[in-house]
Design a protein around this motif. Structure first.
Motif, short mmCIF file in Angstrom:
data_model
loop_
_atom_site.label_atom_id
_atom_site.label_comp_id
_atom_site.label_asym_id
_atom_site.label_seq_id
_atom_site.Cartn_x
_atom_site.Cartn_y
_atom_site.Cartn_z
N LYS A 71 0.63 10.57 -5.67
CA LYS A 71 0.31 9.14 -5.74
C LYS A 71 -0.81 8.78 -4.76
N THR A 72 -0.87 9.53 -3.67
CA THR A 72 -1.87 9.25 -2.64
C THR A 72 -3.29 9.51 -3.14
N TYR A 111 -10.61 5.88 1.45
CA TYR A 111 -11.05 6.79 2.50
C TYR A 111 -12.49 7.26 2.24
N PHE A 130 0.85 -1.20 0.00
CA PHE A 130 0.00 0.00 0.00
C PHE A 130 0.89 1.25 0.00
N TYR A 131 1.88 1.22 0.87
CA TYR A 131 2.78 2.38 0.98
C TYR A 131 3.55 2.61 -0.32
N LEU A 132 4.05 1.54 -0.90
CA LEU A 132 4.83 1.68 -2.13
C LEU A 132 3.96 2.19 -3.29
N LYS A 154 8.40 14.88 -2.13
CA LYS A 154 7.73 13.59 -1.99
C LYS A 154 6.52 13.55 -2.93
N ASP A 155 6.33 12.41 -3.56
CA ASP A 155 5.22 12.32 -4.52
C ASP A 155 3.90 12.06 -3.82
N TYR A 215 0.91 4.00 -2.93
CA TYR A 215 0.22 5.28 -2.70
C TYR A 215 1.06 6.30 -1.93
N ASN A 216 2.27 5.93 -1.56
CA ASN A 216 3.16 6.85 -0.87
C ASN A 216 2.62 7.37 0.46
N THR A 217 1.79 6.58 1.11
CA THR A 217 1.28 6.97 2.42
C THR A 217 0.98 5.69 3.20
N SER A 218 1.16 5.74 4.50
CA SER A 218 0.78 4.60 5.33
C SER A 218 -0.72 4.69 5.60
N PRO A 219 -1.46 3.60 5.38
CA PRO A 219 -2.91 3.70 5.52
C PRO A 219 -3.36 3.82 6.97
#
Lengths: 110, 98, 122
Positions: free
Chosen positions: C67-68, C75, A54-56, C63-64, A58-62
């Protein structure tokens, strides 16, 4: 703060989260978990790998809600309920699984 | 449902006011405050006048006075800071353009 | 109507990298999402540049976070609207880095935005 892994020092913060997520290795997960006196099972690893993926992507920890929703698509209802996840990770699945996955702590706390 | 638009930047500097006019509807209210007061002399103000009736167009008097902006009563109404507070509190929906 | 009354809208009006607005806005949206608060996202003006595919912020040491955006669905953020007028003005095609984006003309965009009680603009 640091951990010793394969004769290398791996930097962590005070709470045990890796400073650089690229330092992670599957075998490092248990060493991080040792500090919490937790023995990781395949069930734990399913979540850990998922969180890392998920992190790789979306670049965020869920956060927990996003984690359960995303896991539902892959593992089905039973293995993605927050009850199931909390049973595996008593301190909070998002917080704890990200730590063993070598990721930063989710900024949005839950 | 009408909306209160609080415009805080100059259209000579940013496109906030232009974007405000792009989404505004006939029964909305506009208040110019801070650097938004300069919009009174921008070409876009004619667009505002064509979209919104004069009674729903305001400028915060103290903010205009501070900037030596001449207020033409044909183009806008003045609002005291107290009246601005009352207006904001009485409004159900608002958006700040800044 | 009563459902629309309570909802919150975020209007993204800034390009992604030169200010922290876009990143802040995304953080706010994810917090609303984490707490199960309904939220809709709007992209207007330079904000439409946030949705351009294949951006590479690592070239400018950022930081990209774009992508989020693809994780918004986890969510429960599924109402995402883009202003057609802003795209046209900038010569941009309706080609976005995320799916399920609704492109609205000026009238529809205005109407949709007017359904929300609270509007946060970044």
């Amino acid at each position: 703060m640091s951990l010793l892994f394969n004769e290398q020092e791996i930097a962590t913060d005070k709470q045990g989260y890796l400073i650089n997520f690229k330092d992670w290795h599957t075998d490092l997960a248990q060493i991080i978990a040792d500090k919490d006196q937790l023995v990781l099972t395949e069930q734990h690893f399913e979540v850990i790998r998922f969180v890392r993926e998920f992190y790789l992507t979306y670049n965020t920890s869920p956060a927990i809600r996003a984690l359960t929703k995303a896991m539902k698509a892959e593992f089905g209802e039973e293995k993605s309920s927050s009850r199931y996840l909390y049973r595996l990770f008593k301190e909070g699945p998002a917080k704890q699984a990200t730590k063993y996955a070598g990721l930063p702590k989710p900024a949005r706390c839950i | 449902m009408s909306m209160l638009h609080l415009v805080r930047t100059s259209a000579f500097q940013t496109s906030d006011f232009q974007q405000c006019l792009n989404v505004i509807q006939a029964n909305d209210t506009i208040v110019l405050l801070d650097d938004g007061c300069y919009n009174l002399s921008h070409d876009l103000w004619q667009q505002a006048l064509s979209k919104i009736a004069l009674p729903a167009l305001y400028i915060v008097e103290a903010h205009a006075q501070a900037r030596a902006i001449t207020i033409d009563k044909e183009k806008i109404n003045t609002l005291s800071l107290d009246a601005l507070m009352t207006l904001i509190c009485a409004t159900e929906k608002s958006v700040t353009w800044q | 109507m009563s459902q629309a009354k309570k909802s919150v809208a975020i209007v993204n009006a800034s390009a992604p990298f030169s200010t922290a607005n876009a990143k802040d806005s995304l953080d706010v949206a994810l917090i609303f999402g984490s707490y199960e608060q309904a939220i809709s996202l709007y992209f207007q003006g330079d904000g439409v540049y946030q949705l351009i595919p294949k951006q590479q912020p690592e070239f400018i040491q950022q930081k990209d976070f774009l992508k989020t955006l693809a994780a918004l669905t986890f969510y429960d953020i599924e109402n995402i609207y883009v202003c057609q007028h802003s795209l046209t003005e900038r010569g941009l095609a309706n080609d976005f880095s995320i799916e399920n984006v609704a492109v609205l003309n000026r009238v529809e965009f205005s109407k949709s935005l007017h359904q929300h009680q609270s509007i946060l603009r970044f």
